[in-house]
Design a protein around this motif. Structure first.
Motif, PDB file in Angstrom:
ATOM      1  N   ALA A 204      -0.645   9.910   1.136  1.00  0.00           N
ATOM      2  CA  ALA A 204      -1.312   9.386  -0.096  1.00  0.00           C
ATOM      3  C   ALA A 204      -1.901   9.571  -0.966  1.00  0.00           C
TER       4      ALA A 204
ATOM      5  N   ASN B 118       0.774  -1.414   0.008  1.00  0.00           N
ATOM      6  CA  ASN B 118       0.039  -0.283   0.065  1.00  0.00           C
ATOM      7  C   ASN B 118       0.954   1.061  -0.586  1.00  0.00           C
ATOM      8  N   SER B 119       1.899   1.367  -0.470  1.00  0.00           N
ATOM      9  CA  SER B 119       2.582   2.127  -0.069  1.00  0.00           C
ATOM     10  C   SER B 119       4.434   1.664  -1.083  1.00  0.00           C
TER      11      SER B 119
ATOM     12  N   THR C 172       5.965   7.407  -0.476  1.00  0.00           N
ATOM     13  CA  THR C 172       6.850   7.701   0.549  1.00  0.00           C
ATOM     14  C   THR C 172       8.095   7.920   0.415  1.00  0.00           C
TER      15      THR C 172
ATOM     16  N   PHE D  68      -3.264   4.561  -1.694  1.00  0.00           N
ATOM     17  CA  PHE D  68      -1.606   4.115  -1.500  1.00  0.00           C
ATOM     18  C   PHE D  68      -0.646   5.509  -1.255  1.00  0.00           C
ATOM     19  N   THR D  69       0.516   5.632  -0.887  1.00  0.00           N
ATOM     20  CA  THR D  69       1.426   6.503   0.034  1.00  0.00           C
ATOM     21  C   THR D  69       2.861   6.501  -0.826  1.00  0.00           C
TER      22      THR D  69
END
Length: 451
Positions: free
Chosen positions: A285, A227-228, A305, A302-303
């Motif tokens: 995000a 998710n990232s 980073t 989704f992020t």
């Protein structure tokens, strides 16, 4: 009556047919017969008023192809005037001749005027009805689907079934009124990919009219794995989970800096999407949207980073221990020859050592990494090596030497995620005319890794 006109003709294909005089001026009477003479006719169907306050007539009957039907239009108590006679077929009156609906979004129109109810047909939404038409839909994917009759002009009933015969159906969902609208019906149920559903539209207590039926199967989106992803990551495969995905589903990420390079349909509940994240993509995000063509957007699924990058460096054979920071690194060595090029190797003192690199750089990163190197300082007791005389190349690679200008960064190759090692050779050009002797000097060598 007393002012009748007639028409005849062979019937079109076998099926349910409707004739009406809507649009006529007089208060009409309408009848259909078979027979060869006016005094020996056999009645098929007849009507005075179609209902709903109209004075015009409407009849429906099951025609047989090849049979000649005679249609009579008269006026109530001899009323007369211009008439309009129209006819149409009800192609989906029977369960066996249902009109197909397709895809994850569809709208069809029809009419139940003149439609019938078959022997053994169930009561839809608990009401006897009496004028039903049928639709069928084979689910292209698994997931929630909604079907409604918004836009129909009468009080509808709706039933959804599975089964292969009208008298042996299993009810899936049914409804009379919904949406706070007293006449429209709506059902929602979970469809299974490949299953055929039979949809009946009838009228409350036998009402009939024009039908509009809508089908919508939107996707759902529940999670992204991972998710990232860090800035600079290329070819990251993200598994999206949900329902009602199709082979034609598309995926988009909000904002800028994330490019979708491939979408792979795995199943109705999974899509794998490959993305490239720009080096300078905005952190934070992102929303993810899946369309099939109905669409759903998951907020903040989704992020982007900050990359995690660790640099280690060893200056081989010169007494410098491995470092874990980005530099600078001071390399000390001696020169013993004149008018030649010397590589800095593990034996020190300017020996030419083709088998050993001068510098080993270790990169551990969760993103694609650009490595840059620069010489920010060069010192010598006699300033024997002027600026521009230092060069580097990759160890054990046949390639030209790249001049290392003081204070100017040189970009190395793009390093993939994971743990990698980059080895450099360094070379000093000894100027012509330099006196022979042993010299001591040092190079400040800086390594920076970033997306």
């Amino acid at each position: 009556g007393g002012a009748a006109v007639g028409s005849r003709g062979p019937a079109p294909p076998t099926g349910r047919w409707v004739f009406d005089t809507i649009g006529s001026t007089p208060d009409t009477l309408l009848a259909i017969y078979t027979g060869a003479a006016v005094n020996t006719l056999t009645p098929v169907a007849a009507n005075d008023d179609a209902g709903g306050g109209t004075r015009q007539s409407r009849i429906g009957f099951n025609a047989v192809s090849g049979t000649t039907y005679r249609i009579a239009v008269d006026g109530w108590h001899g009323d007369s005037g211009p008439i309009t006679l129209t006819y149409r077929s009800i192609v989906n009156d029977a369960f066996a001749s249902a009109t197909p609906m397709t895809g994850t979004i569809d709208t069809e129109t029809g009419s139940t005027v003149g439609a019938t109810k078959e022997v053994g047909e169930p009561n839809h939404a608990g009401n006897a009805g009496g004028a039903s038409i049928w639709y069928s839909w084979t689910a292209p994917t698994t997931g929630s689907v909604t079907i409604n009759t918004l836009g129909s002009d009468y009080d509808t009933l709706m039933g959804v079934y599975t089964g292969s015969a009208v008298n042996a159906l299993t009810v899936v969902a049914s409804n009379d009124d919904s949406y706070g609208v007293a006449t429209a019906s709506r059902v929602t149920f979970t469809a299974t990919m490949g299953t055929t559903y039979h949809i009946a539209v009838d009228g409350w207590n036998g009402e009939s009219g024009d039908v509009t039926i809508h089908l919508v199967q939107p996707p759902t989106l529940t999670s992204a794995t991972p998710n990232s992803g860090p800035q600079g990551r290329r070819g990251l495969v993200v598994q999206l989970s949900g329902t009602a995905f199709t082979a034609s589903s598309t995926v988009a990420f909000s904002g800028t800096g994330i490019a979708v390079t491939n979408t792979s349909y795995i199943s109705p509940s999974r899509i794998d999407v490959t993305i490239d994240i720009d080096d300078a993509a905005t952190l934070g995000a992102r929303n993810v949207t899946v369309a099939n063509p109905n669409q759903v957007t998951a907020t903040g699924l989704f992020t982007v980073t900050t990359p995690s990058i660790t640099i280690g460096m060893s200056v081989l054979g010169h007494g410098d221990a491995a470092r874990t920071e980005s530099g600078p690194y001071v390399i000390g060595f001696g020169l013993t020859s004149v008018n030649t090029n010397r590589e800095i190797g593990t034996s020190g003192s300017g020996q030419v050592l083709a088998d050993d690199p001068a510098v080993r750089i270790s990169i551990t990163s969760n993103t694609h990494t650009h490595v840059t190197v620069a010489s920010t300082d060069w010192t010598s007791a006699t300033d024997m090596v002027p600026a521009g005389q230092l060069a580097w190349k990759h160890h054990d690679v046949v390639e030209p030497w790249t001049a290392m200008t003081l204070s100017a960064a040189q970009t190395d190759a793009l390093i993939p995620p994971g743990s990698s090692t980059v080895e450099h050779d360094l070379r000093l050009q000894i100027p012509a005319g330099q006196a022979a002797g042993t010299y001591s000097a040092s190079l400040t060598y800086t390594v920076v890794a970033a997306p």
